[in-house]
Design an enzyme around this catalytic site. Structure first.
Site, PDB file in Angstrom:
ATOM      1  N   GLU A 113       0.873  -1.514  -0.177  1.00  0.00           N
ATOM      2  CA  GLU A 113       0.199  -0.703   0.249  1.00  0.00           C
ATOM      3  C   GLU A 113       0.634   1.322   0.133  1.00  0.00           C
ATOM      4  OE1 GLU A 113      -2.558  -2.861   1.609  1.00  0.00           O
ATOM      5  OE2 GLU A 113      -0.172  -2.649   1.739  1.00  0.00           O
ATOM      6  N   PHE A 139     -11.319  -7.772  13.999  1.00  0.00           N
ATOM      7  CA  PHE A 139     -10.062  -8.473  13.055  1.00  0.00           C
ATOM      8  C   PHE A 139      -9.691  -7.197  11.937  1.00  0.00           C
ATOM      9  CE2 PHE A 139      -8.336 -10.532   9.200  1.00  0.00           C
ATOM     10  CZ  PHE A 139      -8.027 -10.814   9.858  1.00  0.00           C
ATOM     11  N   GLN A 140      -8.453  -6.813  12.109  1.00  0.00           N
ATOM     12  CA  GLN A 140      -7.836  -5.312  11.394  1.00  0.00           C
ATOM     13  C   GLN A 140      -8.932  -4.640  11.464  1.00  0.00           C
ATOM     14  OE1 GLN A 140      -7.792  -7.143   6.670  1.00  0.00           O
ATOM     15  NE2 GLN A 140      -6.231  -8.116   7.192  1.00  0.00           N
ATOM     16  N   LYS A 184     -17.587  -1.295   6.627  1.00  0.00           N
ATOM     17  CA  LYS A 184     -17.794  -2.431   4.698  1.00  0.00           C
ATOM     18  C   LYS A 184     -19.253  -2.742   4.851  1.00  0.00           C
ATOM     19  CE  LYS A 184     -16.945  -7.558   3.591  1.00  0.00           C
ATOM     20  NZ  LYS A 184     -15.807  -8.705   4.072  1.00  0.00           N
ATOM     21  N   MET A 202      24.081  10.035   3.325  1.00  0.00           N
ATOM     22  CA  MET A 202      23.907  10.829   3.396  1.00  0.00           C
ATOM     23  C   MET A 202      24.186  10.866   4.980  1.00  0.00           C
ATOM     24  SD  MET A 202      22.952  14.061   2.734  1.00  0.00           S
ATOM     25  CE  MET A 202      21.432  14.103   0.933  1.00  0.00           C
TER      26      MET A 202
END
Length: 527
Positions: free
Chosen positions: A47, A109-110, A159, A465
């Site tokens: 993602e 969940f999630q 959802k 760097m």
């Protein structure tokens, strides 16, 4: 129709053609509706790669970038990219699924409080509770993301809302009474600015990312007045990097001419920049001889935030420049330009010749081979600054990098987003061996969609760097920066993905390697 279909219909009405994303449980109804939608979807491997690609798509095209993710870990993987888009004022709309409304707050969940997490790093965000609100929310989100000072907006949709029956209307009107960005600069302030410039002996025009869309007006104004132009890292390309009025980039990685011009300037006209600490250094010592600083910005919160401003002008840089252009005159700056030319000639960007290949000469070789005609993306590190210095882009929206947040790993997903936005153009990602490994899984996205991007990895075996700062400030105590003992063979890694791999180790093989990259039919990873 269901809420998921309504969402896609609303996106289509906003002109969305591409969504970057990754499916999962809580966003699955929307992915099911996407199956029948004309919107193109780019399946990324992570993602974070999706939100970075959407950011680059927005910056390369001037349109709003769209990214989609599922709840919990999917949405949380967007956080870095959203913060990056916020810092660099990029219009992105992120759409995330969430657990059903009845489960919110139960540690389902999630589940994650995505709107709470992202509130400080988005311009605005929404948790949609009513399916019939979807068209209004989408319309507002795109308007907020793209207008005023652009930025990311997140829409979180449970959802069950995606699955609910939609009975609302798509004909919604924008009604945001608290959100009215000022677009036109105040005429009196514009008059004052022109007067200050006319009286100036050593004026300087500083330009940031907020002027990328005002490049035509900026060029006309600079040429009419004869002002020396300095562009920040985010402003690169807003003014042509091969123009005789251009002095380069300011700040700790800038040119001597640009920094001395700022130090000795009596009037500074700053357009679309926020006086970042990498530009100013110690603020109390910044532009000590400037008795007048004129700051043009669409965000009033930026004016006077860092540097004292004498003539503030709140407004869209393009509209303000149009008004400035009307009253602009050719300024008498011959003596000032003699001084500037001396600095520019005496202190060009350069590097010491060494027997081994150096990043600067690799970048310069690509610049000379392409004539600078490419979209350049970078990761973050030494290679990023070398690219900014030695590949001066001449067109707007053609140097894509992470400025404010300094996000390692953006180079490859930025190249993906840029290539999707401008498919006919050459896209080169100059990357570091450290930065590239943050998001290298997106090589699979390159293969899946046959994206002809050229990745050039400047492999110095270190987090360069960080090592440089350890050199300067930590007595050469090189703590946890050595990568060469565990780096992969990047060319062979590319080949494992089915991408052409090129490896150049000797100076005498450089031009042959550059030609192999540029002449290849399809994507290349060159180490």
């Amino acid at each position: 129709m269901k809420g998921a279909e309504a969402l896609l219909r609303a996106l289509e009405r906003e002109g969305v053609e591409v969504i970057f994303g990754h499916p999962g449980g809580a966003i699955m109804p929307t992915y099911d509706a996407l199956y029948d939608s004309p919107i193109r979807h780019i399946l990324v491997r992570h993602e974070q790669g999706g939100v970075h690609a959407a950011t680059a798509y927005a910056r390369a095209s001037g349109r709003v970038g769209v990214v989609m993710a599922t709840s919990g870990p999917g949405a949380l993987n967007l956080v870095t990219g959203l913060a990056d888009a916020m810092m660099d004022s990029t219009p992105v709309v992120a759409i995330t699924g969430n657990v059903p409304r009845a489960l919110i707050g139960t540690d389902a969940f999630q589940e994650a409080d995505v709107t709470g997490v992202t509130m400080p790093i988005t311009k605005h965000n929404y948790l949609v509770q009513d399916v019939n609100e979807i068209p209004r929310v989408v319309k507002e989100a795109f308007h907020i993301a793209a207008t005023g000072r652009p930025g990311p907006v997140l829409i979180d949709i449970p959802k069950d809302v995606q699955l609910a029956e939609f009975t609302g209307s798509f004909d919604v009107k924008l009604d945001l009474p608290g959100y009215k960005p000022t677009l036109k600069g105040h005429p009196k302030q514009i008059e004052r600015a022109l007067d200050a410039l006319e009286k100036a002996e050593r004026p300087v025009l500083m330009v940031g990312g907020g002027a990328q869309h005002a490049h035509a007006e900026l060029l006309a104004f600079a040429e009419k007045t004869g002002l020396p132009v300095i562009t920040t890292l985010m402003g690169l390309g807003a003014f042509p990097g091969n123009h005789p009025l251009w002095l380069g980039m300011p700040g700790m990685h800038g040119t001597v001419a640009a920094n001395r011009a700022i130090h000795h300037a009596d009037v500074i006209l700053a357009i679309g920049l926020r006086f970042d600490d990498r530009v100013t250094g110690k603020v109390s010592r910044f532009a000590p001889h400037a008795h007048t600083i004129i700051h043009v910005d669409i965000d009033p919160a930026e004016i006077g935030k860092v540097v004292r401003t004498h003539i503030p002008i709140v407004g869209d840089s393009r509209l303000v420049l149009k008004e400035l252009l009307k009253g602009a005159k050719a300024l008498r700056l011959a003596a000032w330009w003699r001084e500037l030319e001396e600095w520019r000639t005496r202190y060009p960007l350069r590097y010491r010749p060494k027997p081994h290949l150096q990043s600067q000469e690799v970048i310069r070789a690509f610049y000379e081979a392409t004539g600078g005609h490419a979209i350049v993306t970078t990761g973050v590190g030494q290679h990023q600054m070398f690219a900014a210095q030695f590949f001066p882009v001449t067109r707007p929206r053609s140097f894509l990098t992470s400025g404010g947040l300094g996000t390692m790993g953006v180079g490859l997903p930025f190249a993906i987003g840029a290539k999707i936005a401008r498919p006919e153009e050459l896209v080169i990602d100059f990357d570091g061996d450290g930065s590239f490994q943050m998001t290298l899984q997106e090589l699979a996205t390159v293969v899946k969609y046959k994206l002809d991007v050229k990745v050039v990895i400047l492999n110095n075996g270190y987090l360069g760097m960080v090592r440089q700062w350890q050199d300067l400030f930590h007595a050469k105590r090189y703590s946890e920066v050595y990568l060469a003992d565990s780096n992969p063979d990047f060319a062979r890694l590319a080949e494992a993905y089915g991408i052409k791999g090129v490896r150049v180790e000797r100076k005498e093989d450089l031009m042959k390697g550059v030609e192999a990259v540029l002449n290849a039919d399809g994507p290349v990873v060159a180490e």
